[in-house]
Design a protein around this motif. Structure first.
Motif, short mmCIF file in Angstrom:
data_model
loop_
_atom_site.label_atom_id
_atom_site.label_comp_id
_atom_site.label_asym_id
_atom_site.label_seq_id
_atom_site.Cartn_x
_atom_site.Cartn_y
_atom_site.Cartn_z
N ASN A 60 0.87 -1.21 0.17
CA ASN A 60 -0.13 0.17 -0.04
C ASN A 60 0.72 1.22 0.05
O ASN A 60 0.64 2.27 -0.67
CB ASN A 60 -0.74 0.15 1.27
N GLN A 61 2.02 1.21 0.53
CA GLN A 61 2.71 2.29 0.91
C GLN A 61 3.44 2.69 -0.52
O GLN A 61 3.58 3.80 -0.89
CB GLN A 61 3.64 2.14 1.90
N ILE A 62 3.98 1.65 -0.99
CA ILE A 62 4.68 2.03 -2.38
C ILE A 62 3.50 2.39 -3.44
O ILE A 62 4.12 3.37 -4.02
CB ILE A 62 5.42 0.37 -2.71
N TRP A 63 2.51 1.76 -3.41
CA TRP A 63 1.55 2.21 -4.51
C TRP A 63 1.26 3.89 -3.96
O TRP A 63 1.04 4.48 -5.17
CB TRP A 63 0.26 1.26 -4.11
N LEU A 64 0.99 4.21 -2.92
CA LEU A 64 0.88 5.81 -2.67
C LEU A 64 2.01 6.60 -3.00
O LEU A 64 1.60 7.79 -3.82
CB LEU A 64 0.55 5.72 -1.09
N ILE A 65 3.02 6.05 -2.70
CA ILE A 65 4.24 6.86 -3.09
C ILE A 65 4.37 6.86 -4.58
O ILE A 65 4.59 8.21 -5.26
CB ILE A 65 5.51 6.28 -2.61
N LEU A 66 4.27 5.95 -5.32
CA LEU A 66 4.42 6.14 -6.75
C LEU A 66 3.31 6.72 -7.37
O LEU A 66 3.51 7.42 -8.57
CB LEU A 66 4.64 4.79 -7.54
N GLN A 67 2.14 6.84 -6.86
CA GLN A 67 1.04 7.36 -7.37
C GLN A 67 1.15 8.88 -7.31
O GLN A 67 0.73 9.61 -8.21
CB GLN A 67 -0.15 6.98 -6.85
N SER A 68 1.75 9.21 -6.24
CA SER A 68 1.84 10.72 -6.00
C SER A 68 3.20 11.40 -6.52
O SER A 68 3.67 12.50 -6.24
CB SER A 68 1.86 11.04 -4.65
N SER A 69 3.68 10.71 -7.53
CA SER A 69 4.84 11.08 -8.21
C SER A 69 4.75 12.55 -8.63
O SER A 69 5.84 13.42 -8.67
CB SER A 69 5.20 10.39 -9.42
N GLY A 70 3.62 12.96 -9.23
CA GLY A 70 3.63 14.48 -9.65
C GLY A 70 3.99 15.44 -8.48
O GLY A 70 4.61 16.31 -8.86
N ALA A 71 3.49 15.17 -7.60
CA ALA A 71 3.66 15.99 -6.28
C ALA A 71 5.02 15.90 -5.75
O ALA A 71 5.23 16.27 -4.58
CB ALA A 71 2.44 16.06 -5.44
N GLY A 72 6.03 15.11 -6.37
CA GLY A 72 7.10 14.77 -5.79
C GLY A 72 7.10 13.55 -4.91
O GLY A 72 6.31 13.29 -4.08
N THR A 73 8.22 12.57 -5.51
CA THR A 73 8.00 11.13 -4.90
C THR A 73 8.75 11.26 -3.35
O THR A 73 9.53 11.78 -3.22
CB THR A 73 8.79 10.11 -5.70
N ASP A 74 7.86 10.39 -2.56
CA ASP A 74 8.50 10.62 -1.00
C ASP A 74 9.62 9.45 -1.14
O ASP A 74 9.45 8.20 -0.83
CB ASP A 74 7.33 9.94 -0.11
N ASP A 75 10.77 10.10 -1.38
CA ASP A 75 11.83 8.91 -1.75
C ASP A 75 12.40 8.41 -0.68
O ASP A 75 12.85 7.00 -0.78
CB ASP A 75 12.92 9.67 -2.59
N GLN A 76 12.41 8.91 0.34
CA GLN A 76 12.84 8.26 1.73
C GLN A 76 12.22 6.93 2.06
O GLN A 76 12.71 6.19 2.43
CB GLN A 76 12.93 9.19 2.96
#
Length: 300
Positions: A230-246
């Motif tokens: 779930n977390q990976i999915w949310l991060i990759l989805q929000s890529s437009g707003a800057g990916t949460d790389d940490q």
């Protein structure tokens, strides 16, 4: 160790050689390489790597080179001491570790920061969420399955939630915080028979906020794969707003030796794309190459 030395010697750096090699070794092997490097060259491998690399790629390589427990201690420290508390990290680490691992984390935290992890966590959280974290930090989760308690645990959860006006959070905390994963799986099966609900449905209905998050993380039947997925999915989805790389780095590195194949399979099952494709579309450069190697194949 020699391959890495050559990759950094002289002008320029052979990033490809570095990422190909390090992503193809386990963390335990990377620690041995680090020791061999020091013996051969009298230099610290991590220091050398950090001086040659930069940006997100550097962060990823630094994470790959850190022993898992040490890395988790650093993540917890940052989550507590940063601006505001990153509850997501507290949940992710404390809800998915064995009692033995929790004890190692606590003693290393004390050694590194001269602070008590439990005191730091309780000073930074509140309410039922705090109570649940304290229970998890006791690292006294029972081992094995207690046949005589399965029925009464399921009944107690049913009475504490669905059968009651309001919720007795204390019961959820006690049972989910103290029983083994194998025992809980049996309790949740019994709970479903008794109530007609999956435990996740009841937790979502009966609790909210951070308590809900930590209970769901513990209550994920069978594995914690779901939480990470779930977390990976949310991060990759929000890529437009800057990916949460940490967070992406933390999960890709920490799960690469645990359940990466399960996370990938879950991705494929749920979406018209693969984890590989999403990382590809969302990242770039050596950072992307290294993440893709950690991910492994493309399930498209």
């Amino acid at each position: 160790a020699e391959v890495l030395y050559k990759a950094m010697k002289g002008l320029g750096t052979d990033e490809d050689a570095i990422l190909q090699l390090l992503t193809a070794r386990s963390n335990a092997q990377r620690q041995e390489i680090k020791a061999a490097y020091k013996t051969l060259h009298g230099k610290d491998l991590v220091d050398n790597l950090m001086s040659e690399l930069g940006g997100k790629f550097e962060s990823l390589i630094a994470t790959l080179m850190t022993p898992p427990i040490m890395y988790e201690v650093t993540c917890l420290r940052d989550a507590i001491k940063g601006a505001g508390t990153d509850e997501k990290v507290l949940v992710e680490i404390l809800a998915s570790r064995s009692p033995n691992e929790v004890n190692q984390i606590k003693s290393l935290y004390k050694r590194e920061h001269n602070d008590d992890l439990e005191e730091d966590v309780t000073g930074d959280t509140g309410g039922h969420f705090k109570r649940m974290l304290v229970v998890l930090l006791q690292a006294s989760r029972q081992q094995g399955i207690q046949e005589d308690l399965i029925q009464s645990d399921a009944q107690a959860l049913f009475v504490a939630g669905e059968q009651k006006y309001g919720t007795d959070e204390g019961q959820f905390i006690t049972i989910l915080g103290n029983r083994s994963n194998a025992h809980l799986r049996r309790v949740f099966e019994e709970y479903r028979r008794l109530s007609g609900y999956e435990i996740e449905e009841s937790i979502q209905r009966e609790t909210s906020g951070t308590l809900q998050e930590v209970l769901l993380a513990v209550g994920k039947t069978h594995t914690h794969t779901q939480t990470f997925f779930n977390q990976i999915w949310l991060i990759l989805q929000s890529s437009g707003a800057g990916t949460d790389d940490q967070t992406l780095i933390r999960i890709m590195v920490s799960r690469s030796e645990v359940d990466m194949l399960d996370i990938r399979a879950e991705f494929r099952k749920r979406f018209a794309t693969s984890l590989h494709k999403m990382i590809q579309g969302d990242t770039s450069g050596d950072y992307r190459k290294a993440l893709l190697l950690l991910c492994g194949g493309d399930d498209a």
